[in-house]
Scaffold this motif. Structure first.
Motif, PDB file in Angstrom:
ATOM      1  N   TYR A 269     -25.849  57.412  51.509  1.00 61.56           N
ATOM      2  CA  TYR A 269     -27.125  56.433  50.644  1.00 61.56           C
ATOM      3  C   TYR A 269     -27.106  57.305  49.219  1.00 61.56           C
ATOM      4  CZ  TYR A 269     -28.258  54.797  55.360  1.00 61.56           C
ATOM      5  OH  TYR A 269     -28.542  54.177  56.501  1.00 61.56           O
ATOM      6  N   ASN A 270     -26.953  58.499  49.113  1.00 62.06           N
ATOM      7  CA  ASN A 270     -27.170  59.114  48.115  1.00 62.06           C
ATOM      8  C   ASN A 270     -25.820  58.868  46.836  1.00 62.06           C
ATOM      9  OD1 ASN A 270     -29.301  60.494  48.352  1.00 62.06           O
ATOM     10  ND2 ASN A 270     -28.387  62.495  49.014  1.00 62.06           N
ATOM     11  N   VAL A 271     -24.671  58.752  47.313  1.00 60.72           N
ATOM     12  CA  VAL A 271     -23.470  58.326  46.726  1.00 60.72           C
ATOM     13  C   VAL A 271     -23.486  57.083  46.222  1.00 60.72           C
ATOM     14  CG1 VAL A 271     -20.856  58.194  46.764  1.00 60.72           C
ATOM     15  CG2 VAL A 271     -22.050  60.152  47.618  1.00 60.72           C
ATOM     16  N   ILE A 272     -23.752  55.953  47.064  1.00 58.13           N
ATOM     17  CA  ILE A 272     -23.934  54.536  46.649  1.00 58.13           C
ATOM     18  C   ILE A 272     -24.927  54.411  45.701  1.00 58.13           C
ATOM     19  CG2 ILE A 272     -24.439  52.485  47.504  1.00 58.13           C
ATOM     20  CD1 ILE A 272     -23.345  53.095  50.217  1.00 58.13           C
ATOM     21  N   SER A 273     -26.330  54.931  45.651  1.00 52.18           N
ATOM     22  CA  SER A 273     -27.369  54.754  44.917  1.00 52.18           C
ATOM     23  C   SER A 273     -26.997  55.398  43.606  1.00 52.18           C
ATOM     24  CB  SER A 273     -28.593  55.349  45.212  1.00 52.18           C
ATOM     25  OG  SER A 273     -28.872  54.914  46.706  1.00 52.18           O
ATOM     26  N   ALA A 274     -26.315  56.600  43.423  1.00 55.05           N
ATOM     27  CA  ALA A 274     -25.911  57.398  42.237  1.00 55.05           C
ATOM     28  C   ALA A 274     -24.855  56.400  41.349  1.00 55.05           C
ATOM     29  CB  ALA A 274     -25.602  58.774  42.603  1.00 55.05           C
ATOM     30  N   THR A 275     -23.897  56.110  42.250  1.00 49.87           N
ATOM     31  CA  THR A 275     -22.941  55.235  41.562  1.00 49.87           C
ATOM     32  C   THR A 275     -23.422  54.147  41.046  1.00 49.87           C
ATOM     33  OG1 THR A 275     -21.252  55.916  43.364  1.00 49.87           O
ATOM     34  CG2 THR A 275     -20.589  54.113  42.069  1.00 49.87           C
ATOM     35  N   VAL A 276     -24.356  53.334  41.663  1.00 46.26           N
ATOM     36  CA  VAL A 276     -24.939  52.060  41.265  1.00 46.26           C
ATOM     37  C   VAL A 276     -25.816  52.263  39.749  1.00 46.26           C
ATOM     38  CG1 VAL A 276     -26.470  50.140  41.473  1.00 46.26           C
ATOM     39  CG2 VAL A 276     -25.062  50.506  43.324  1.00 46.26           C
ATOM     40  N   GLY A 277     -26.465  53.457  39.951  1.00 47.42           N
ATOM     41  CA  GLY A 277     -27.217  53.751  38.645  1.00 47.42           C
ATOM     42  C   GLY A 277     -26.333  54.114  37.574  1.00 47.42           C
ATOM     43  N   ALA A 278     -25.302  54.614  37.755  1.00 46.31           N
ATOM     44  CA  ALA A 278     -24.223  55.199  36.894  1.00 46.31           C
ATOM     45  C   ALA A 278     -23.604  53.926  36.135  1.00 46.31           C
ATOM     46  CB  ALA A 278     -23.151  56.380  37.346  1.00 46.31           C
ATOM     47  N   ILE A 279     -23.315  52.996  37.090  1.00 43.80           N
ATOM     48  CA  ILE A 279     -22.717  51.748  36.552  1.00 43.80           C
ATOM     49  C   ILE A 279     -23.792  50.938  35.583  1.00 43.80           C
ATOM     50  CG2 ILE A 279     -21.776  49.488  37.469  1.00 43.80           C
ATOM     51  CD1 ILE A 279     -20.831  50.619  39.892  1.00 43.80           C
ATOM     52  N   ILE A 280     -24.814  50.996  35.792  1.00 45.53           N
ATOM     53  CA  ILE A 280     -25.819  50.561  35.144  1.00 45.53           C
ATOM     54  C   ILE A 280     -26.076  50.973  33.509  1.00 45.53           C
ATOM     55  CG2 ILE A 280     -28.476  50.023  34.786  1.00 45.53           C
ATOM     56  CD1 ILE A 280     -28.696  49.471  37.616  1.00 45.53           C
ATOM     57  N   ILE A 281     -25.897  52.552  33.731  1.00 43.80           N
ATOM     58  CA  ILE A 281     -25.973  53.141  32.258  1.00 43.80           C
ATOM     59  C   ILE A 281     -24.565  52.830  31.466  1.00 43.80           C
ATOM     60  CG2 ILE A 281     -25.872  55.340  31.232  1.00 43.80           C
ATOM     61  CD1 ILE A 281     -27.685  56.488  33.239  1.00 43.80           C
ATOM     62  N   PHE A 282     -23.630  52.860  32.150  1.00 37.88           N
ATOM     63  CA  PHE A 282     -22.211  52.712  31.795  1.00 37.88           C
ATOM     64  C   PHE A 282     -22.203  51.295  31.069  1.00 37.88           C
ATOM     65  CE2 PHE A 282     -17.866  50.902  31.875  1.00 37.88           C
ATOM     66  CZ  PHE A 282     -16.857  51.783  31.402  1.00 37.88           C
ATOM     67  N   LEU A 283     -22.402  50.089  31.755  1.00 35.73           N
ATOM     68  CA  LEU A 283     -22.427  48.931  31.246  1.00 35.73           C
ATOM     69  C   LEU A 283     -23.412  48.722  30.043  1.00 35.73           C
ATOM     70  CD1 LEU A 283     -22.443  46.965  34.469  1.00 35.73           C
ATOM     71  CD2 LEU A 283     -20.558  47.286  32.841  1.00 35.73           C
ATOM     72  N   ALA A 284     -24.534  49.262  30.193  1.00 38.45           N
ATOM     73  CA  ALA A 284     -25.715  49.254  29.167  1.00 38.45           C
ATOM     74  C   ALA A 284     -25.190  49.644  27.864  1.00 38.45           C
ATOM     75  CB  ALA A 284     -27.089  49.720  29.397  1.00 38.45           C
ATOM     76  N   ALA A 285     -24.450  50.905  28.096  1.00 41.44           N
ATOM     77  CA  ALA A 285     -23.949  51.523  26.774  1.00 41.44           C
ATOM     78  C   ALA A 285     -22.537  50.867  26.358  1.00 41.44           C
ATOM     79  CB  ALA A 285     -23.457  52.794  27.251  1.00 41.44           C
ATOM     80  N   ARG A 286     -21.824  50.337  27.208  1.00 43.27           N
ATOM     81  CA  ARG A 286     -20.582  49.563  26.995  1.00 43.27           C
ATOM     82  C   ARG A 286     -21.172  48.356  25.977  1.00 43.27           C
ATOM     83  NH1 ARG A 286     -15.514  48.751  29.021  1.00 43.27           N
ATOM     84  NH2 ARG A 286     -15.192  51.147  28.906  1.00 43.27           N
ATOM     85  N   TRP A 287     -22.007  47.526  26.381  1.00 40.64           N
ATOM     86  CA  TRP A 287     -22.467  46.369  25.976  1.00 40.64           C
ATOM     87  C   TRP A 287     -23.077  46.554  24.495  1.00 40.64           C
ATOM     88  CZ3 TRP A 287     -25.010  44.500  30.928  1.00 40.64           C
ATOM     89  CH2 TRP A 287     -24.187  43.852  31.692  1.00 40.64           C
ATOM     90  N   GLY A 288     -23.461  47.982  24.363  1.00 37.77           N
ATOM     91  CA  GLY A 288     -24.186  48.418  23.058  1.00 37.77           C
ATOM     92  C   GLY A 288     -23.311  48.836  22.085  1.00 37.77           C
ATOM     93  N   LEU A 289     -23.449  50.352  22.104  1.00 36.44           N
ATOM     94  CA  LEU A 289     -22.708  51.379  21.151  1.00 36.44           C
ATOM     95  C   LEU A 289     -21.159  51.376  21.382  1.00 36.44           C
ATOM     96  CD1 LEU A 289     -25.178  54.190  20.766  1.00 36.44           C
ATOM     97  CD2 LEU A 289     -24.873  52.270  19.323  1.00 36.44           C
ATOM     98  N   GLY A 290     -21.018  50.996  22.764  1.00 42.31           N
ATOM     99  CA  GLY A 290     -19.543  51.376  23.456  1.00 42.31           C
ATOM    100  C   GLY A 290     -18.593  50.141  22.587  1.00 42.31           C
ATOM    101  N   GLU A 291     -19.152  48.983  22.446  1.00 43.12           N
ATOM    102  CA  GLU A 291     -18.408  48.114  22.001  1.00 43.12           C
ATOM    103  C   GLU A 291     -17.801  48.140  20.564  1.00 43.12           C
ATOM    104  OE1 GLU A 291     -19.478  43.644  20.768  1.00 43.12           O
ATOM    105  OE2 GLU A 291     -19.784  43.651  23.088  1.00 43.12           O
ATOM    106  N   THR A 292     -18.826  48.534  19.821  1.00 40.65           N
ATOM    107  CA  THR A 292     -18.581  48.837  18.385  1.00 40.65           C
ATOM    108  C   THR A 292     -17.539  50.112  18.190  1.00 40.65           C
ATOM    109  OG1 THR A 292     -20.610  48.153  17.642  1.00 40.65           O
ATOM    110  CG2 THR A 292     -19.520  49.475  16.182  1.00 40.65           C
ATOM    111  N   LEU A 293     -17.800  51.099  19.041  1.00 40.59           N
ATOM    112  CA  LEU A 293     -17.239  52.473  18.949  1.00 40.59           C
ATOM    113  C   LEU A 293     -15.644  52.371  19.479  1.00 40.59           C
ATOM    114  CD1 LEU A 293     -17.141  55.576  18.189  1.00 40.59           C
ATOM    115  CD2 LEU A 293     -18.053  56.078  20.377  1.00 40.59           C
ATOM    116  N   THR A 294     -15.454  51.313  20.437  1.00 43.20           N
ATOM    117  CA  THR A 294     -14.217  51.346  21.125  1.00 43.20           C
ATOM    118  C   THR A 294     -13.347  50.450  20.244  1.00 43.20           C
ATOM    119  OG1 THR A 294     -15.180  51.100  23.311  1.00 43.20           O
ATOM    120  CG2 THR A 294     -12.862  50.001  22.936  1.00 43.20           C
ATOM    121  N   ALA A 295     -14.091  49.440  19.367  1.00 43.00           N
ATOM    122  CA  ALA A 295     -13.170  48.761  18.453  1.00 43.00           C
ATOM    123  C   ALA A 295     -12.638  49.493  17.394  1.00 43.00           C
ATOM    124  CB  ALA A 295     -14.310  47.611  17.844  1.00 43.00           C
TER     125      ALA A 295
END
Length: 247
Positions: free
Chosen positions: A101-127
């Motif tokens: 339960y801990n690993v699944i929850s932490a992984t889902v939370g990490a994915i949310i942060i990752f996608l939020a950053a990817r859609w924002g600053l990450g998109e510009t920086l990656t380009a």
């Protein structure tokens, strides 16, 4: 035709909108650190443990669902209390179920942060990284060649804050599937340790003590984790050696 329409619609959206998810996370994290520090604690768990155990016995699946939602919120908004949540998982559900339960929850939370950053600053920086030359290009290429190893190291090295290991990969444009894989597997060793601490939490409370999270730094715990770090770094070292030798 559909792809072109979607591209046109995307281009019409205000640029600042893509930063909204990350801004919401940052704002929620700031508010959480200022207001929730006294609530997400071992003392709160000590005071409510009998009620939690009774609820678990009567409504196991409901408590599992509630626990995982709370854990995901803590991780995705970088709120204080992640260690308390991990230990609570072991206290309520035992070593193996609690770790899952801990690993699944932490992984889902990490994915949310990752996608939020990817859609924002990450998109510009990656380009910008894709268009870069010189030293930056070499660093980018080196990261791409050793992506999985680097991501595993970020998860396994104990001194790397969890939110940094979530944000940095999004900002440099790593592959989403590699991020998910290395997160889910890389947090298992630390997750096992914290859950293990939680399994004996009842006895700690009975003695009037506070859980000792410094157990993570004991030689018999940190040794295997550092061994995994060496294994994760080995492919990077081999590629670097081959590159110098021209193999």
């Amino acid at each position: 035709m559909i792809e072109k329409t979607e591209d046109r619609e995307k281009s019409k959206r205000p640029g600042w909108l893509r930063h909204v998810p990350l801004l919401v996370i940052v704002a929620a994290a700031a508010v959480g650190w200022l207001t929730l520090g006294d609530y997400l604690s071992f003392e709160t768990l000590r005071e409510n443990r009998e009620a939690l155990l009774a609820y678990r016995d009567a409504h196991y699946l409901m408590l599992v669902a509630g626990f995982m939602v709370v854990y995901i919120v803590i991780v995705s908004f970088s709120l204080p209390g992640a260690a308390v949540a991990s230990v609570t998982g072991g206290f309520l559900f035992g070593l193996w179920a609690g770790t899952a339960y801990n690993v699944i929850s932490a992984t889902v939370g990490a994915i949310i942060i990752f996608l939020a950053a990817r859609w924002g600053l990450g998109e510009t920086l990656t380009a910008r990284l894709e268009a870069s030359e010189g030293t930056v290009k070499r660093i980018k290429n080196g990261l791409r060649e050793n992506e999985i190893s680097v991501l595993f190291l970020l998860r396994l090295v104990p001194v790397v804050p969890f939110f940094v290991a979530n944000l940095l990969p999004a900002l440099v444009g790593v592959k989403f599937r590699n991020f998910v894989l290395t997160t889910a597997l890389g947090i298992i060793p630390g997750g096992l340790v914290y859950t293990w601490i939680g399994v004996g939490l009842g006895g700690v409370f009975d003695r009037g003590e506070t859980p000792d999270l410094s157990l993570l730094w004991e030689p018999f715990v940190i040794g295997p984790i550092l061994g995994l770090c060496v294994l994760a770094a080995l492919p990077i070292a081999i590629r670097a050696w081959r590159g110098r030798k021209g193999i």
